[in-house]
Design an enzyme around this catalytic site. Sequence first.
Site, PDB file in Angstrom:
ATOM      1  CG  ASN A  19      -2.193  -0.812   0.961  1.00 55.82           C
ATOM      2  OD1 ASN A  19      -3.025  -0.440   0.140  1.00 55.82           O
ATOM      3  ND2 ASN A  19      -2.314  -1.954   1.635  1.00 55.82           N
ATOM      4  CB  ILE A  94      -2.921   0.500  19.219  1.00 54.32           C
ATOM      5  CG1 ILE A  94      -3.473  -0.747  18.511  1.00 54.32           C
ATOM      6  CG2 ILE A  94      -4.049   1.426  19.670  1.00 54.32           C
ATOM      7  CD1 ILE A  94      -4.289  -1.659  19.391  1.00 54.32           C
ATOM      8  CG  HIS A 111      -9.548  -3.148   8.942  1.00 57.04           C
ATOM      9  ND1 HIS A 111      -8.602  -3.539   9.871  1.00 57.04           N
ATOM     10  CD2 HIS A 111     -10.538  -4.057   9.013  1.00 57.04           C
ATOM     11  CE1 HIS A 111      -9.038  -4.638  10.488  1.00 57.04           C
ATOM     12  NE2 HIS A 111     -10.212  -4.959   9.987  1.00 57.04           N
ATOM     13  CG  ASP A 147      -9.383  -1.748  12.917  1.00 58.26           C
ATOM     14  OD1 ASP A 147      -8.577  -0.938  12.434  1.00 58.26           O
ATOM     15  OD2 ASP A 147      -9.065  -2.907  13.223  1.00 58.26           O
TER      16      ASP A 147
HETATM   17  C1  GRF Z   1      -3.172  -4.686   4.234  1.00 60.70           C
HETATM   18  O1  GRF Z   1      -4.031  -5.769   4.011  1.00 60.70           O
HETATM   19  C2  GRF Z   1      -3.850  -3.648   5.074  1.00 60.70           C
HETATM   20  O2  GRF Z   1      -5.227  -3.545   4.836  1.00 60.70           O
HETATM   21  C3  GRF Z   1      -3.620  -4.149   6.471  1.00 60.70           C
HETATM   22  O3  GRF Z   1      -2.314  -4.675   6.442  1.00 60.70           O
HETATM   23  C4  GRF Z   1      -1.988  -5.068   5.106  1.00 60.70           C
HETATM   24  C5  GRF Z   1      -0.736  -4.358   4.739  1.00 60.70           C
HETATM   25  O4  GRF Z   1      -0.219  -4.760   3.497  1.00 60.70           O
HETATM   26  N1  GRF Z   1      -3.852  -3.115   7.435  1.00 60.70           N
HETATM   27  P1  GRF Z   1       0.969  -3.965   2.841  1.00 60.70           P
HETATM   28  O5  GRF Z   1       2.103  -3.891   3.880  1.00 60.70           O
HETATM   29  O6  GRF Z   1       0.485  -2.612   2.463  1.00 60.70           O
HETATM   30  O7  GRF Z   1       1.393  -4.779   1.650  1.00 60.70           O
END
Ligand code: GRF
Length: 189
Positions: A19, A94, A111, A147
């Site tokens: 991400n 957190i 999430h 969340d």
């Molecule tokens: C993702 O599934 C995100 O929603 C969750 O942790 C994962 C992180 O994946 N919070 P990345 O490190 O971005 O590949």
Amino acid sequence: MSGLIKIKTAIFISGTGSNLKNLIKFSKIKKSPISVDLIISNTNKAKGLNFADQFKIKKKIFNFKNIKIEEKKILKFLKEKKIKFICLAGFMKILSKNFIKKFDGKIINIHPSLLPKYKGVNTHIRAINNKDKFAGCTVHYVTQKLDSGKIILQKKIKIATRDNPSSLAKKVLKQEHKLYPAAIMKIFN
Ligand code: GRF
């Protein structure tokens, strides 16, 4: 968004950083309201830190052993770097009430579930075990309750009968990469 000045953003990670990479790429397109100026991790083992080097973005590790002390250091650092917005992307710590208050309404998270369903970890295992028909991902504001902040955007996908937690995670992650930039566009436009 008008003008050329983008909102200075920090991305917080703990792991792979897919991400993060996706948000960095998004930030470089003209219409993006954000620039990624800082990457923060709670561990030097986060693979995603490699993207800091690849894209020449400042990175910093805070171990979070003493959360109060570490958060104080982070807040000072964010101020120095003029960071105005924070995206959590696979960040596994957190944040305290105090920290969130200092960035009130300026921290968002992605999430991997259709919140309010499956807060916390192991979302895909839980969805499969419960024989859910749908899964998905959510971008939401970060508040003191885990969340549970206001939802910005959500994407729903079908769970196939042959899906297992890892195939589902892959499918959802693909959607996350579309959803996170879309949520940021929604906030700032
Ligand atoms: C993702 O599934 C995100 O929603 C969750 O942790 C994962 C992180 O994946 N919070 P990345 O490190 O971005 O590949």
